[in-house]
Design a protein around this motif. Structure first.
Motif, PDB file in Angstrom:
ATOM      1  N   THR A  98     -18.036  33.304  78.599  1.00 22.38           N
ATOM      2  CA  THR A  98     -17.099  33.124  77.488  1.00 22.38           C
ATOM      3  C   THR A  98     -16.275  31.847  77.683  1.00 22.38           C
ATOM      4  N   ASN A  99     -16.188  31.033  76.659  1.00 27.28           N
ATOM      5  CA  ASN A  99     -15.304  29.866  76.709  1.00 27.28           C
ATOM      6  C   ASN A  99     -13.917  30.296  76.215  1.00 27.28           C
ATOM      7  N   TYR A 100     -13.080  30.760  77.151  1.00 30.92           N
ATOM      8  CA  TYR A 100     -11.773  31.302  76.779  1.00 30.92           C
ATOM      9  C   TYR A 100     -10.869  30.250  76.149  1.00 30.92           C
ATOM     10  N   HIS A 101     -11.023  28.995  76.580  1.00 32.35           N
ATOM     11  CA  HIS A 101     -10.165  27.939  76.035  1.00 32.35           C
ATOM     12  C   HIS A 101     -10.365  27.785  74.531  1.00 32.35           C
ATOM     13  N   TYR A 102     -11.548  28.156  74.064  1.00 28.94           N
ATOM     14  CA  TYR A 102     -11.868  27.893  72.684  1.00 28.94           C
ATOM     15  C   TYR A 102     -11.718  29.133  71.803  1.00 28.94           C
ATOM     16  N   LEU A 103     -11.482  30.279  72.421  1.00 29.12           N
ATOM     17  CA  LEU A 103     -11.433  31.534  71.650  1.00 29.12           C
ATOM     18  C   LEU A 103     -10.411  31.484  70.524  1.00 29.12           C
ATOM     19  N   ASN A 104      -9.203  31.035  70.829  1.00 28.10           N
ATOM     20  CA  ASN A 104      -8.150  31.097  69.811  1.00 28.10           C
ATOM     21  C   ASN A 104      -8.423  30.164  68.639  1.00 28.10           C
ATOM     22  N   GLU A 105      -8.960  28.980  68.941  1.00 28.36           N
ATOM     23  CA  GLU A 105      -9.268  28.085  67.838  1.00 28.36           C
ATOM     24  C   GLU A 105     -10.353  28.684  66.945  1.00 28.36           C
ATOM     25  N   LEU A 106     -11.337  29.289  67.597  1.00 28.74           N
ATOM     26  CA  LEU A 106     -12.424  29.892  66.823  1.00 28.74           C
ATOM     27  C   LEU A 106     -11.890  31.004  65.920  1.00 28.74           C
ATOM     28  N   LYS A 107     -10.847  31.670  66.357  1.00 29.42           N
ATOM     29  CA  LYS A 107     -10.282  32.753  65.541  1.00 29.42           C
ATOM     30  C   LYS A 107      -9.725  32.246  64.210  1.00 29.42           C
ATOM     31  N   THR A 108      -9.372  30.963  64.158  1.00 27.80           N
ATOM     32  CA  THR A 108      -8.854  30.414  62.894  1.00 27.80           C
ATOM     33  C   THR A 108      -9.950  30.302  61.834  1.00 27.80           C
ATOM     34  N   TRP A 109     -11.227  30.468  62.231  1.00 24.32           N
ATOM     35  CA  TRP A 109     -12.315  30.377  61.269  1.00 24.32           C
ATOM     36  C   TRP A 109     -12.502  31.671  60.477  1.00 24.32           C
ATOM     37  N   VAL A 110     -11.981  32.758  61.007  1.00 25.91           N
ATOM     38  CA  VAL A 110     -12.424  34.068  60.533  1.00 25.91           C
ATOM     39  C   VAL A 110     -12.243  34.231  59.034  1.00 25.91           C
ATOM     40  N   LYS A 111     -11.083  33.782  58.519  1.00 29.15           N
ATOM     41  CA  LYS A 111     -10.818  34.012  57.107  1.00 29.15           C
ATOM     42  C   LYS A 111     -11.895  33.329  56.250  1.00 29.15           C
ATOM     43  N   ALA A 112     -12.180  32.070  56.544  1.00 25.69           N
ATOM     44  CA  ALA A 112     -13.185  31.339  55.762  1.00 25.69           C
ATOM     45  C   ALA A 112     -14.552  31.999  55.879  1.00 25.69           C
ATOM     46  N   LEU A 113     -14.868  32.487  57.071  1.00 20.28           N
ATOM     47  CA  LEU A 113     -16.184  33.112  57.245  1.00 20.28           C
ATOM     48  C   LEU A 113     -16.260  34.431  56.489  1.00 20.28           C
ATOM     49  N   GLU A 114     -15.180  35.184  56.502  1.00 22.02           N
ATOM     50  CA  GLU A 114     -15.216  36.463  55.777  1.00 22.02           C
ATOM     51  C   GLU A 114     -15.302  36.226  54.268  1.00 22.02           C
ATOM     52  N   GLU A 115     -14.675  35.157  53.800  1.00 25.52           N
ATOM     53  CA  GLU A 115     -14.828  34.799  52.384  1.00 25.52           C
ATOM     54  C   GLU A 115     -16.272  34.435  52.061  1.00 25.52           C
ATOM     55  N   ALA A 116     -16.890  33.655  52.975  1.00 24.97           N
ATOM     56  CA  ALA A 116     -18.282  33.248  52.747  1.00 24.97           C
ATOM     57  C   ALA A 116     -19.194  34.466  52.708  1.00 24.97           C
ATOM     58  N   LEU A 117     -18.893  35.414  53.561  1.00 28.49           N
ATOM     59  CA  LEU A 117     -19.695  36.640  53.626  1.00 28.49           C
ATOM     60  C   LEU A 117     -19.598  37.391  52.300  1.00 28.49           C
ATOM     61  N   ALA A 118     -18.397  37.424  51.756  1.00 20.88           N
ATOM     62  CA  ALA A 118     -18.175  38.201  50.535  1.00 20.88           C
ATOM     63  C   ALA A 118     -18.724  37.492  49.298  1.00 20.88           C
ATOM     64  N   THR A 119     -18.637  36.142  49.288  1.00 26.06           N
ATOM     65  CA  THR A 119     -18.978  35.440  48.048  1.00 26.06           C
ATOM     66  C   THR A 119     -20.355  34.800  48.076  1.00 26.06           C
ATOM     67  N   GLY A 120     -20.924  34.647  49.248  1.00 23.22           N
ATOM     68  CA  GLY A 120     -22.264  34.072  49.343  1.00 23.22           C
ATOM     69  C   GLY A 120     -22.242  32.559  49.226  1.00 23.22           C
TER      70      GLY A 120
END
Lengths: 264, 264
Positions: free
Chosen positions: B242-264
């Motif tokens: 696990t790249n722990y240094h990068y975990l928190n930054e990656l978490k900032t993606w979640v909203k955009a990814l969940e939108e993409a999942l919902a809208t295609g």
């Protein structure tokens, strides 16, 4: 965008086929498939050094995508594609979709993940994609590929560090049952009852690796926990195995070790 | 203290022989050798799942140490020893002495390191030991084994974390030329001119993996730098990619990814 597809289940496996079929519908992706000629699961980060590799062009039915079948490991496929087969390096390597999960400690054994790591070592962004549970039907892989295809453009909007791959596990359920996306760390998986001893017709023993996976470390922020909640798990993995937390403590040993070296 | 010896150069390789010969002089060590029946370099963390494993007892000349030859990878040997062959788990696993260095990025490909990591996954302290440069003579391995034997009692005085192995590279020089001991992090090694394409008598291509290692990241605190200074390098490795240094930054993606999942 030039994308190299590979996997560890073999070039004709349903997971890589579904990924190709879904992504080749989009004109923006220029795909090439370079994958093992047969199943290569659990090869870890093996590479082939004692014999040469063969690479044969193949064609896919109803597809213009170039396919190359290699008699090596997933890491071999990436190395050979980048160094010898492709005119220029791809912009992205996708490894998968693997027929079962790649979670926790198991990623060390994973050919799927090792192909992505090999890409990263060669400076190419890479994503490993796996089914959250074992899949058998083409339809299961196709729906996972479609889920991934929805995420990919957004993922590509955020360049991630060059020392990191994304390890994605997608629950094997229809889109509407997916509960969300979790950024996770690797959990710990172990196996119980690992070897089964049998006797051959001559009375000699042989040992089958078997055993059942047990998730030992189930913090809510782990990949194993996310999958159990039917969330898509995304874990950033890097290839530096150094345990930095322990480096300084280990440095306190040096004096005693140098004395031991001198005095025997 | 029960010690399991293994390697990736095969059970009859000079490195593991030297380690056995030096350590078996000490009554406090109870040795067992379980190692591949042939060379298994660059197998990474491969395990054998598609066929059963065979294990045959062998004897070593002028030695009472039990030897078991396994037709599998280094990780297979450790798994099989712990789960099936030994009455109880060893107190320590030593993997080596490898015929060449295991430094930087290369540890991902290393069978020697993977055997030690497999031990760690099974809860057993483990050390991977490699020659700092390729060795050919029994005498070279014997002197490295003797150097290691001087260090081992001191190493064992300091229990190290259970999620960590020690990766040791010993310069291939006489004891008096060794400049000290360095606690290091992994450097980065890459290879240039990686594949050599040849034509077979039928005119078909085949590809040999070749190429020369280049150390890209030569901070003074790296393993590659320590070896260049003729120091013994000890790197603590863990198995959590696990790249722990990068975990928190990656978490900032979640909203955009969940939108993409919902809208295609």
């Amino acid at each position: 965008m030039r994308i190299l597809l590979t996997n560890d289940d073999g070039i004709y496996a349903p997971g890589i086929k579904a990924l190709r079929q879904v992504l080749e519908k989009e004109e923006k992706y220029e795909l090439t498939v370079v994958a093992p000629d047969r199943e290569k699961s659990a090869t870890g980060h093996g590479i082939t050094v004692h014999r040469p590799l063969r690479a044969f062009d193949i064609t896919f039915k109803n597809s213009k995508v170039r396919g190359v079948s290699v008699d090596g490991t997933p890491a071999d496929c990436v190395k050979l594609a980048v160094e010898a087969l492709l005119d220029k390096p791809p912009d992205l390597v996708l490894s998968g979709i693997n027929s079962g999960p790649n979670l926790g400690t198991d990623v060390l054994y994973s050919g799927t993940v090792s192909a992505a790591i090999e890409a990263m070592i060669n400076g190419i962004p890479a994503i490993a994609i796996s089914m959250g549970s074992f899949a058998f039907e083409d339809e299961e892989y196709l729906r996972a590929a479609e889920i991934f295809a929805r995420l990919l453009p957004r993922i590509l909007e955020h360049p991630w560090p060059r020392d990191t791959i994304l390890n994605i596990n997608i629950p094997n359920v229809p889109l509407e049952e997916i509960k969300g996306i979790a950024i996770t760390r690797l959990g710990v998986r172990k196996y119980i009852n690992v070897f089964e001893e049998r006797k051959d017709p001559r009375g000699l023993s042989y040992y089958w690796l078997s055993g059942e996976a047990v998730n030992y470390e189930n913090g809510q922020d782990t990949d194993t926990a996310a999958l159990a909640r039917k969330e898509i798990s995304i874990t950033p993995l890097h290839f530096d195995l150094t345990n930095y937390h322990y480096l300084n403590e280990l440095k306190t040993w040096v004096k005693a070790l140098e004395e031991a070296l001198a005095t025997g």
